[in-house]
Design an enzyme around this catalytic site. Structure first.
Site, short mmCIF file in Angstrom:
data_model
loop_
_atom_site.label_atom_id
_atom_site.label_comp_id
_atom_site.label_asym_id
_atom_site.label_seq_id
_atom_site.Cartn_x
_atom_site.Cartn_y
_atom_site.Cartn_z
CE1 TYR A 284 35.42 69.03 68.41
CE2 TYR A 284 37.41 68.39 67.26
CZ TYR A 284 36.46 68.15 68.24
OH TYR A 284 36.55 67.04 69.04
CG HIS A 437 39.71 70.35 69.27
ND1 HIS A 437 39.59 69.08 69.79
CD2 HIS A 437 38.69 71.07 69.81
CE1 HIS A 437 38.53 69.04 70.59
NE2 HIS A 437 37.99 70.24 70.62
#
Length: 755
Positions: A284, A437
């Site tokens: 990410y 996440h």
């Protein structure tokens, strides 16, 4: 959806957003805005365009990138413009069409500036006018899955992607358009678009998360092009005066930022550690690097007074080097947290990151070697700088060294250590939760040789942009399997995940570094503690990458010390990659496969074989990609050795069928897991010769285990024994130790002893 009934709130926010706070205005009033009326001014400048045009045909990598882009855009122009009514999730036709449109618009815009060919400006203008006509009456996207539905796409995140790219195209053709055309686009398309993804969706925009970074950059970049001070302020500082539900979750399980900070600067300040590690993980970070750096480039060009690349001690530029270091020998990012395997620094986001970091940083010549491997550059000022550096032969190797990267805004929330020796790379995670996440895998690790996984981290359960698999979005197995502790190479207690797999609990805690030592390249150590994953239990893991002349290659020594106030069951898996060759124990295989458990990821593991340990060392050897590996584990009588395979309770075959060997120790309070992993030899299917296919370790033994020290003896096939002692408590570099073991005295300074 927690803003369903908050229509009045949105109107209130709209009203408030038109009146920036005094503090906000003051922060931007110090510098001159001399570039705000000049176009292009985001990623290209007038000076840069002039230099690029004069050098065309003489800069090989830039010319090749330009030719490739021109061919792609010309093909799209030949096909004609299509802006379909949105109906699909990721991977569907309308989704992919609008995604392709914004990518092509950006490329067509820079082609207009560089080639001075009106056909590209006309193409951009015509498509933007089609979007203007559509957007005026466009409802919310029909797919309801997202916590923040978009209009062009199923989520505001992708709408923000669109505006980040399209703002660059608009900047490039700004002076080509008439004032009337600009007013039409800004009134009916760009300003409503920016308002929709921000004040219209505060639960998406006003928080700290990679989603919000895209939203902030989108609003800010179109604000820079339009010279709209209100949008720029909103991008930098978020929506001020907004009170929203701070306990509400998005569809990834993430929370609205609880401390009230929002906006681009908060998204730089909080997720990045001082070392440049991004708390959500490299996958990410890679995704977020594009909006972080492309907006920063625009700010540097238009608002140099902000000194954005100096913000937080230059962390945006540091983060590029940190991210590159978090990749294996093939340039693929280690799949920490939610991470898709195979994502690498060859992605378009990293082309952007490398070029901008080189151009606006200290001209790190190592970055040029990465850019040369990428074999493409941006068609802007920064890409031109990189292309010139490569043409002049200035590149130097980008050396990936062992490194310890801190996590947390101030670097105090654990971290990630990478130990490297020859072709081996150990990835040790003792970080914070990693936002929405994050996975529940404290003190987990993975191991690589020349870019190939030896011991793997599963990564995410998602087929990104493949519509047939859950619309290209996260699958339910991401929560039921990939995030659960048993999916990782660390200890699971009583078949329950760390923090009971609760985000609000896990996000409060982080592991703590005991020590790391990289000074001796032959003995590299990282050691960290986790005291909150299970109340009443503390885990201390020490991992050592050792290069010993008695061994062909470096090997890994793994020591996991578990201390608890009550008896528990401990499961300790190793997810090895490859074909099992040999064990030194006999095991039973069931005729019918059954799941190992019912919850917390165990429901996805088949029990493929099991036995009780009968010797002090249990060994497993396997072959992967033409190389041999052996796991040697210290075992106690009564330990269970279990072979498992992923795939149970997975009727849609969403999970890979990977294998693991798991050590299970029952009814135990305090315990110690000790293993060594050797890489050795190789096999050629051409010559059909196997070289050095057997383990070199004949005995792995715990010779001392106390609260303060753990000592491990490693004996090889030549009868030579080496001793490793780690300090479990007083592990400072300045500490001196005197220890007696089996009538032998050992004295040393620092955290460990090896001889």
């Amino acid at each position: 959806m927690f803003i369903k009934n908050n229509i009045l709130l949105i109107f209130l926010v709209l009203a408030m957003a038109t009146s920036p706070s005094h503090a906000q205005s003051k922060s931007l009033s110090k510098g001159k805005k001399s570039n705000s009326k000049e176009h292009p001014n985001l990623i290209l400048t007038k000076k840069g365009v002039s230099e690029i045009r004069s050098a065309l045909g003489t800069i090989p990598i830039f010319d090749a990138s330009l030719a490739e882009t021109k061919a792609e855009v010309d093909a799209e122009i030949a096909l004609g413009i299509e802006t379909p009514i949105p109906v699909d999730y990721s991977g569907g036709y309308t989704h992919e069409r609008h995604k392709q449109n914004f990518l092509i618009l950006q490329k067509a815009g820079v082609l207009y500036q560089i080639l001075d060919d009106e056909k590209y400006a006309k193409y951009v203008k015509d498509m933007l006018m089609q979007y203007e006509e559509m957007y005026k009456t466009l409802p919310l996207h029909p797919k309801p899955r997202s916590y923040a539905r978009g209009k062009l796409f199923w989520q505001c995140l992708n709408d923000s992607n669109w505006l980040v790219y399209v703002s660059q195209a608009y900047d490039c053709i700004y002076n080509y358009l008439t004032e009337k055309e600009r007013n039409k686009l800004e009134k009916n398309l760009f300003r409503p678009f920016a308002d929709f993804i921000s004040v219209g969706n505060p639960q998406f925009y006003n928080r700290v998360h990679n989603h919000s970074t895209w939203g902030n950059a989108a609003v800010g970049m179109i604000g820079l092009v339009m010279d709209d001070e209100e949008l720029i302020q909103r991008a930098l500082y978020g929506i001020k005066g907004l009170e929203i539900d701070k306990t509400a979750k998005d569809d990834d399980g993430g929370y609205i930022n609880k401390d009230g900070k929002a906006g681009f600067l908060a998204n730089v300040e909080q997720p990045f550690s001082p070392d440049g590690y991004y708390t959500e993980g490299p996958y990410y970070q890679r995704y977020a690097m594009y909006p972080f750096l492309i907006f920063a480039e625009g700010l540097q060009n238009v608002r140099p007074d902000l000194k954005i690349f100096e913000f937080k001690d230059g962390v945006l530029l540091k983060s590029v080097n940190a991210l590159l270091t978090l990749s294996d020998a093939d340039g693929e990012f280690f799949p920490l947290n939610d991470g898709q395997k195979g994502m690498s620094y060859y992605s378009r986001e990293l082309v952007t990151a490398v070029d901008i970091a080189y151009h606006y940083g200290n001209r790190d010549l190592g970055l040029l070697s990465i850019a040369k491997q990428q074999d493409k550059v941006l068609l802007d000022d920064s890409g031109f700088s990189v292309a010139l550096g490569i043409k002049n032969g200035n590149e130097k190797p980008f050396v990936k060294k062992s490194i310890n990267l801190s996590d947390g805004a101030d670097g105090s929330e654990g971290g990630v250590a990478i130990l490297r020796n020859e072709d081996l790379e150990l990835v040790f995670k003792y970080a914070a939760q990693g936002s929405s996440h994050g996975h529940y895998d404290k003190l987990s690790f993975s191991l690589y040789e020349k870019g190939e996984e030896i011991i793997q981290d599963y990564g995410l359960a998602r087929f990104v942009n493949i519509e047939q698999k859950g619309g290209g979005n996260y699958l339910k197995e991401n929560k039921t399997w990939a995030k659960q502790t048993i999916a990782h190479n660390t200890v699971t207690q009583n078949e329950t995940s760390h923090f009971n797999a609760k985000y609000d609990i896990g996000s409060q805690y982080h592991s703590v570094l005991n020590y790391f030592s990289f000074e001796n390249e032959n003995v590299q150590v990282v050691s960290a503690k986790e005291a909150n994953a299970y109340p009443g239990t503390e885990m201390l893991r020490t991992m050592v990458l050792i290069k010993d002349e008695d061994f062909e290659k470096p090997y890994l020594l793994d020591i996991m010390k578990v201390t608890s106030n009550e008896a528990n069951q401990y499961d300790f898996p190793y997810y090895f990659m490859g074909q099992l060759l040999k064990t030194n124990f006999k095991y039973n295989t069931p005729e019918t496969l059954k799941a190992l458990g019912t919850d917390n990821g165990y429901q996805h593991l088949y029990l493929e074989g099991s036995t009780k340990a009968e010797s002090e060392n249990s060994k497993l050897s396997w072959l992967n990609e033409g190389k041999f590996y052996t796991l040697t584990s210290v075992t106690n009588t009564g330990d269970e050795i279990v072979f498992t395979r992923i795939g149970a309770n997975d009727p849609e075959f969403n999970l890979r069928r990977d294998a693991a060997l798991m050590l299970r120790r029952k009814d135990t309070k305090n315990t110690l897991f000790v293993s060594a992993i050797e890489a050795h030899g190789g096999y050629s299917p051409v010559s059909e010769f196997a070289v050095n296919s057997n383990s070199s370790i004949t005995d792995l033994k715990v010779i001392l285990e106390t609260e303060d020290y753990t000592a491990i003896a490693i004996t090889n096939v030549n009868g030579n024994t080496k001793l490793f002692i780690t300090a479990n408590t007083n592990a400072s570099k300045e500490a001196t130790h005197n220890l007696k073991i089996n009538d032998n005295n050992y004295q040393w300074s620092g955290a460990y002893y090896f001889k």
